[in-house]
Design an enzyme around this catalytic site. Sequence first.
Site, short mmCIF file in Angstrom:
data_model
loop_
_atom_site.label_atom_id
_atom_site.label_comp_id
_atom_site.label_asym_id
_atom_site.label_seq_id
_atom_site.Cartn_x
_atom_site.Cartn_y
_atom_site.Cartn_z
N LYS A 1 3.56 3.59 3.29
CA LYS A 1 2.40 3.43 2.41
C LYS A 1 1.36 4.44 2.90
O LYS A 1 0.69 4.22 3.91
CB LYS A 1 1.83 2.01 2.45
N ARG B 1 -3.71 8.10 -5.18
CA ARG B 1 -2.65 8.13 -6.18
C ARG B 1 -2.81 9.34 -7.08
O ARG B 1 -3.91 9.61 -7.56
CB ARG B 1 -2.77 6.85 -7.01
N GLU C 1 1.53 9.99 -4.03
CA GLU C 1 0.32 9.79 -3.24
C GLU C 1 0.05 11.12 -2.53
O GLU C 1 0.93 11.68 -1.87
CB GLU C 1 0.57 8.67 -2.22
N ARG D 1 0.31 -5.33 -11.99
CA ARG D 1 0.43 -5.59 -10.55
C ARG D 1 1.69 -6.43 -10.40
O ARG D 1 1.70 -7.60 -10.78
CB ARG D 1 -0.80 -6.33 -10.04
N LYS E 1 3.11 -4.48 -0.88
CA LYS E 1 2.59 -3.67 0.21
C LYS E 1 2.42 -4.55 1.44
O LYS E 1 2.08 -5.73 1.32
CB LYS E 1 1.25 -3.04 -0.18
#
Length: 568
Positions: A253, A258, A303, A420, A426
């Site tokens: 992560k 983004r 990302e 979501r 995460k």
Amino acid sequence: MRYLKLAELYESLSETAKRLEKTEILSEFLKELSESDRDVLYLLMGDIYPEYNEKKIGISSQLAIKAISKATGTEKGKVVKEWKSIGDLGKVAEKLTKNKKQATLTGSKNLTTEKVLENLRKLPELEGKGAVDKKISLITELLTSASPVEALYLVRTLIGDLRIGIQESTVREAMASAFFKGEKESALKVQDAINKSNDLAEVFDTARTGKEKDLGKIKIEVGKPIKAMLAQKSKTIKEGFEAVGKPCAIEYKYDGFRLIIHKRGNEILLFTRTLENVSRQFPEVADCIKKYVKGDSFILDSEAVGFDKKTKEYKPFQSISQRIKRKYDIEKLQNELPVEVNIFDILYYNGKSMLDEPFKKRTELVKKIIESHPYRIIHSKQIITDDEKKAEAFYRSALKDNQEGVMMKNLEAPYSPGRRVGNMVKIKPEEKDLDLIITGGEYGTGKRSGWISSFILSCRDGDKFLEIGKVGTGFKEKKEEGISFEELTEKIKPLITEEKGKSVKIKPKIIVSVTYQEIQKSPTYSSGFALRFPRFTALRPDKPLSETNSLKEIEKDFENQKRNWKYG
Ligand code: AMP
């Protein structure tokens, strides 16, 4: 359509705080809209085009004051005085229009939504010499034909503060109830269509025909921004496996921002998660995409993460955040604050939507089409495993590499724009931080006079914002050293809606990350909670308002905290 009809709708929406009532009122209104009124949906959101379009009305309170003064024949000083006492420029326009109408006995002309849109759409086109005067006369033209209630909402629209409590979700529910059975299923279908097109008028075009199936025909398009899929949270690797199943993909992560990348022929477009077009700010990313990704047309999810040029160590988001907004010195910044693009998903490839393909297939395609060049563009670090020990070790290496944690992804899951989802979670180390919104502040004294030095933080509760504390630490005294009081004051000034003594109230636009030591119950703030030792850590221009932490989440954190006291 007469603008009065829309103004009356705004008025009835603002008279109720109940969401259901708002939905019903809006639903009745939508039923009566004809095909040619589709653009009214933009006005409903206080906009003139779809949300992602960069052409915004962008009128400051000062300019609106000049136009009100001209249109109502009131001296500027008097308008300002009224504003100070009423605190709402829209209400000022309403009052002064009423006075003028009584004095001159002229009725309002037939102002139409078409005329309002026509004039408002000219505003962002005006630049350079004489632009201000032209803007004032376009606005004055509308205001002189407006009735008091029309003037109220025209001015609120101009300054970007409608105060009717309508969000995209209200429009979704209203469309579902106006054109379909209004059940959860229909609302989800409407939301899916919105997430793909991001254009409420386009979705309205399809929805008004009443054919629910046709909503599915709204497709994503290269070149048109699309909402990113969002992740839920798991506390541990074990919990993560329970959520997404075994085996699963585990990825770093990255602590960046983004970036959704579109390619159409030779054209590359880059959008943030708030649908902002940042193509100009990252020319080097476009170069990499052209050179190192195979395909004629595609949409990639990624990302972008900053790194130190010398040590090659990854740097936290905050250190590169200025690149997102900066429109000048691009080359210099590109050199000083380089980013690596980590591609982790694909939504569209060579004419075909990939949304319904399983993640397994999408991630394979990403690997196939990207030629990885570390520190420029890579496929996100990933393992596919069902082994908890291997997963834990991967998690530790992500943290050691200065990243936030890991993402765990279900291999069979589709890509759901804007949702979501529970099939992507995460995992990051437990730390107490919140994303809150600044809704006010107080000017400082002494060496901080002239700057706002204490900022009121609020959390979200439905479409309202409730205060939860003040923050005055974590900022720099000098401009060069990071986010300073001066810099934040400059950002806040154009957003001020009310000023009394040293205190100001501002439009909820600026999201900040804060860390804190504890949440306490407090009668001082409207949320009923206060933060102990809040400290500012970052501006979050990358997050939309809807991602500010909610009162519910804060209540949950408060309860968890109590539990930890008991057992910890
Ligand atoms: P959060 O902002 O805490 O809700 O975390 C979700 C964000 O993590 C996403 O919106 C991405 O910007 C970011 N992210 C970093 N690495 C990845 C990855 N490998 N897969 C998906 N999202 C990622």
